[in-house]
Design a protein around this motif. Sequence first.
Motif, PDB file in Angstrom:
ATOM      1  N   MET A 158      12.647  25.472  51.329  1.00 23.61           N
ATOM      2  CA  MET A 158      13.599  24.826  50.422  1.00 23.61           C
ATOM      3  C   MET A 158      12.922  24.330  49.151  1.00 23.61           C
TER       4      MET A 158
ATOM      5  N   ASP B 205      21.733  27.296  52.567  1.00 21.36           N
ATOM      6  CA  ASP B 205      20.604  26.376  52.716  1.00 21.36           C
ATOM      7  C   ASP B 205      19.763  26.850  53.909  1.00 21.36           C
TER       8      ASP B 205
ATOM      9  N   ARG C  10      25.424  23.942  50.175  1.00 21.41           N
ATOM     10  CA  ARG C  10      25.126  23.240  51.414  1.00 21.41           C
ATOM     11  C   ARG C  10      26.392  22.713  52.057  1.00 21.41           C
TER      12      ARG C  10
END
Length: 351
Positions: free
Chosen positions: A337, A326, A249
Motif C-alpha cells: 500500500m 485496496d 476502499r
Amino acid sequence: MKTTIIRMDNENIDHKALEAAGKVIRSGGLVAFPTETVYGLGGDALNPEASGKIYAAKGRPSDNPLIVHICRVEDLFKVAGDVNEAAVKLAEKYWPGPLTMIFKKKDIVPFKTTGGLDTVAVRMPDNGIAAGFIKASGGFIAAPSANLSGRPSPTDADHVIKDLDGRIDMIIDGGPCIIGLESTIVDMTGSVPMILRPGYITGDMIKAVTGSVEYDPAVISDVPEDIRPKAPGMKYRHYAPKGELVIVRGGRDEVRSYICAGIDEDLKSGRRSAVLSADETKDDYKVAALVISVGARDDEDMIARHLYAALRRCDDENIEAIYSEDFSTPRIGQAIMNRLIKAAGHRIVEV
Ligand code: AMP
Ligand code: MG
C-alpha cells in the motif's frame, strides 16, 4: 549508446559474461542487473563519475541517494562506520536479502553516491546473478532501481529495456524478480532501528531480532505533504503510471458500484480505463475494457510480485483512468500500500 543485453538464469550462471559486466563497471560504465526485489541500475559505488552517470541515465534528482550493494557481509565494514550490534544481528539473520541498512559513511564512499549525505545505505541482495556481478565488479555497486525516475520500478528485464535501452552500457536479463517490491530501508544510526521504507522484511521481523523498532511517520501516513520523509527518495513522485490512479476502499459491493459507475462515466467521455483487482473480484468489473488481477487475496507475495508489471501494463495500453482495490494484506500489505498510495498520488476514495 548501444546497450548490450546478456541473458542467464540463476540455475545456470554465466560467469564469463559476468566478468565482462564487471569490466564495464571497472571502466566507469553502467550495467542493469536482476535482484530478488527489483532490477538495479549499477555503477561503481566508489567512483563519483559512475554515480553521476546513474543520475543522468535515470533522470534522477541528485539529492536522492543510491544504495551500495555488496556480496560479502565483511565488506559492510569497509564502507560503513559505527556498525552496532543490532545491525550485525540483522545482517546475520536477513542478509543476503531484501533489507537495506543506513550507517555513517566512511570516506571511501563519495558524496555523489550518497546524494550529499554523510550516511550510506548498504544491502546484500539474495540473487546469485547479482552476487556474481557485484564480485566481478570489485565488490561495491551503487544502484537505485533501473527505471526512468518516477516510473514504476522494473521487475523484469523487458521493463528495463523499455526505460533504459540506449542510455546504459549493458543489461543482464535474469528473468522476473521474485519479490517485486524494493527492499525495506532501516536507519541504524540511532539507538532504535527506524524503518524509512517498508518492504518484504517487516517491522515485526526486525523487532524479533533487535527487540525494538520505530517507523518514520511518513511511512504510515496517507497524507503527502504534512510530514517530510527521512529517506530522501520518498519525497519524489514514485512508482507512477501515466494514467490517473485512484484507490477505492470499502465493502465489496460498494467498491464494485463505485468503480463500475466511474467506468461508465469514462466510457461516455471516451477515457480509457482499467481496474486492478484481486482474483476473487476480477469478474465484478465486466464493464471495464481492461481488468488486471494481481493475485489471490491470501497470496500477498503474488500481489507484491505483480503490482509494478500491472501498472506498467496500464501504460502500455494507454490507460487514462485506473481504479485499484485496496491490498492491505496482513504481512507485507504495508509495503504494497505504501507503493500503491504513492503511485496514486494519495488519491484514495472511501466508499
Ligand atoms: P530506489 O531503491 O531507487 O528508490 O533508491 C534508493 C532509496 O534508498 C531511495 O529512496 C533513497 O532515498 C534511499 N536511501 C539511500 N541512501 C540513503 C541514506 N543514506 N539515507 C536515507 N535514505 C537513503
Ligand atoms: Mg526507485
